[in-house]
Scaffold this motif. Sequence first.
Motif, short mmCIF file in Angstrom:
data_model
loop_
_atom_site.label_atom_id
_atom_site.label_comp_id
_atom_site.label_asym_id
_atom_site.label_seq_id
_atom_site.Cartn_x
_atom_site.Cartn_y
_atom_site.Cartn_z
N ARG A 46 -7.13 -11.13 -8.16
CA ARG A 46 -6.61 -12.06 -7.15
C ARG A 46 -6.05 -11.30 -5.95
N ALA A 47 -5.33 -10.21 -6.21
CA ALA A 47 -4.74 -9.44 -5.11
C ALA A 47 -5.81 -8.83 -4.22
N LEU A 48 -6.88 -8.29 -4.82
CA LEU A 48 -7.96 -7.71 -4.03
C LEU A 48 -8.71 -8.80 -3.26
N ALA A 49 -8.91 -9.95 -3.90
CA ALA A 49 -9.61 -11.05 -3.23
C ALA A 49 -8.82 -11.54 -2.01
N GLU A 50 -7.49 -11.61 -2.15
CA GLU A 50 -6.66 -12.06 -1.04
C GLU A 50 -6.66 -11.06 0.11
N ALA A 51 -6.80 -9.77 -0.23
CA ALA A 51 -6.79 -8.74 0.81
C ALA A 51 -8.13 -8.60 1.52
N SER A 52 -9.19 -9.17 0.92
CA SER A 52 -10.53 -8.97 1.47
C SER A 52 -10.91 -10.08 2.43
N HIS A 53 -11.73 -9.73 3.41
CA HIS A 53 -12.32 -10.72 4.31
C HIS A 53 -13.74 -11.07 3.87
N PHE A 54 -14.41 -10.13 3.20
CA PHE A 54 -15.75 -10.44 2.69
C PHE A 54 -16.10 -9.45 1.58
N ARG A 55 -16.97 -9.90 0.70
CA ARG A 55 -17.50 -9.06 -0.37
C ARG A 55 -18.84 -9.65 -0.80
N LEU A 56 -19.57 -8.90 -1.60
CA LEU A 56 -20.91 -9.32 -2.00
C LEU A 56 -20.85 -10.32 -3.14
N THR A 76 -3.59 -1.04 -7.52
CA THR A 76 -3.88 -2.24 -6.73
C THR A 76 -2.93 -2.34 -5.54
N ALA A 77 -1.63 -2.10 -5.80
CA ALA A 77 -0.65 -2.18 -4.72
C ALA A 77 -0.94 -1.15 -3.63
N ALA A 78 -1.32 0.07 -4.04
CA ALA A 78 -1.61 1.12 -3.06
C ALA A 78 -2.81 0.76 -2.19
N LEU A 79 -3.86 0.25 -2.81
CA LEU A 79 -5.07 -0.08 -2.05
C LEU A 79 -4.86 -1.31 -1.17
N VAL A 80 -4.18 -2.32 -1.69
CA VAL A 80 -3.90 -3.51 -0.88
C VAL A 80 -3.01 -3.12 0.30
N GLY A 81 -2.08 -2.20 0.07
CA GLY A 81 -1.24 -1.73 1.17
C GLY A 81 -2.06 -1.05 2.26
N GLU A 82 -3.04 -0.23 1.85
CA GLU A 82 -3.92 0.41 2.83
C GLU A 82 -4.70 -0.65 3.62
N ALA A 83 -5.16 -1.69 2.93
CA ALA A 83 -5.93 -2.73 3.60
C ALA A 83 -5.10 -3.48 4.64
N ARG A 84 -3.88 -3.84 4.27
CA ARG A 84 -3.03 -4.60 5.19
C ARG A 84 -2.60 -3.77 6.38
N ALA A 85 -2.44 -2.46 6.16
CA ALA A 85 -2.00 -1.60 7.26
C ALA A 85 -3.13 -1.27 8.23
N SER A 86 -4.36 -1.54 7.84
CA SER A 86 -5.50 -1.15 8.68
C SER A 86 -5.71 -2.08 9.87
#
Length: 425
Positions: free
Chosen positions: A337-347, A293-303
Motif C-alpha cells: 500500500r505504501a509503495l502504491a501510494e508513492a507511485s504515479h504509475f507502474r506496469l 519501505t520507509a527509506a524508499l518512499v522517503g526518496e520518492a517524496r523528496a524527488s
Amino acid sequence: MFSTRSVNEVGVGPPNHIMLLDGWERMVNIQYMLRRLAHVSMDGNFTLVEPFVYESKVSLWRSAPEMFHKDKLRAQAASRYFRTADLYNTRHYMSYAQWQQRAHSACTHASFVHAVLFFTWSEQQWGGGNKSEEELPGPFWWCDSEMRKRMPGGSNRTLGVHQVTRSVHVGRALCASPRSVRNRAFFATLFHIARTRIRAPRRMGCARCVTVALGNYRKHVLEGYRTVFGDEPSRHRVPPLDLSDEAKRIASALIERHGKGGGFMALHMRTGKAYTLLAKNESHFEAWLAACTAALVGEARASHMAVYVASDLFNEGWRGGERASEGVQGALDAARRALAEASHFRLHATAEAAVRQDAMGMAAAVDAAVAVRAQRFVFGEPSSFGQWVRELRAQRGRHSLGVRCALRPTWRPPPPRAAAALKIT
C-alpha cells in the motif's frame, strides 16, 4: 568481450551443442546465465542453443516449441526479453531453429539429443544406470532413471530413445556434481562421452553433431570455473544483456502515457530475497521491510518527480508469502500500500503489455526497461535486479542509488551472516 559484427555475417559455431532445459531462476538470473555461458562456450568450444523462457524461467517442461504448441501457447525464446545479437556474434550461440536445421541435416529421422545432464544438488547421489556398465571417465555416471522421472515424454522402445516430442529424442541421462565443473576439461569429457559412449539409433544416422542438454541448470554451476586465461565467469565483467526491442516498446508507451511529459524517478524494491535470508526470524524481516519501505518512499517524496515503482510485490515475483505467518502477510500488504501510494504509475502486465503467457517474465523486462530510462533510479539492497539495471544505466552514463536498508534500533541485529548478505548497517 563480445564482437560487434552483424548477425548476418556470423555463421554457426562448433558442432558440440549445449541446450538449457531447466534453469529455475528469475529473469535477471537468466540473463546472467546466458552471458556467463556464452563466455564459457568460447573457452569450452561448444555452441549454446538459445533457450525458451516460460514464467520467467527456462523450464524442463517447456524446452522446445512443440511443447508450447501442444498447449496452444506461443514459443517465446530468450530474444523476446533480451537483445541477444551480441551472443550470436560470438559464433558460439544459435537459435533453436538453427540447431534443429543442423540436427535434422545430420539425423534423418528427428533431432537427436545425445544426453541430458542432471546436476546433483543434494548430497545424495542420484539414480544409477546398469551396474554392469563400464565406469565413465571424469565425474560422470549414468542415471537414466532420472530422465524417466523428470523429463516429459516417454521411452520409444523401437528406436531405443526417450521421446520428448515427435521430433526431439534423447539418448541417455548422465549425472554429475556441480562442484566438478571447474574448467574446460569438464565439457571436453562430457562431449567425448556423448560422442563415443552414446550411439544414436542406426536409422537416425546422427554422426556429425553432438548435443547435450542441461536438465537442471542453476546459476551456481559456474562458480569456481576458470577459463584457460584464469578468468572466473561468475565474477568476470561480462557485459550485461540489453533489453529486447519489445520490452523497450512497452516501456516507451508506459512512459509516454504516464510520465507527465517530464523527468521521472524509478523505484525498485525486492522483498523475496530478504525474506529468504531472514525467514528464520520473521520479526527481523518485518523490521527490515518497514525500514526499507520507509527509506524508499522517503526518496520518492523528496524527488518531486513522477514515480514509477517496480517491485515483486506487484508482479507476483515474490514467493514464500503464501506460506508466511499472518504477521508477515500483513507487513507485506502494508508495504504494498505504501509503495502504491508513492507511485504515479507502474506496469499492469496482463493489461498493458498484452501478455497472454509469462506475464511475470515480461513484467520484469519492462520494469527494467523503464528503470533504465528514468532520470533517477533508486533501489533497495539486496537486489540482483537493481544491480543489473545499474549496470545498464552505467553504460548510458546514468547514475543509480542503492539504498542500504537498515533495521530499526529497537530490534536486535540479525546474525552476522544475514547482515552481511543484506548489507545492513
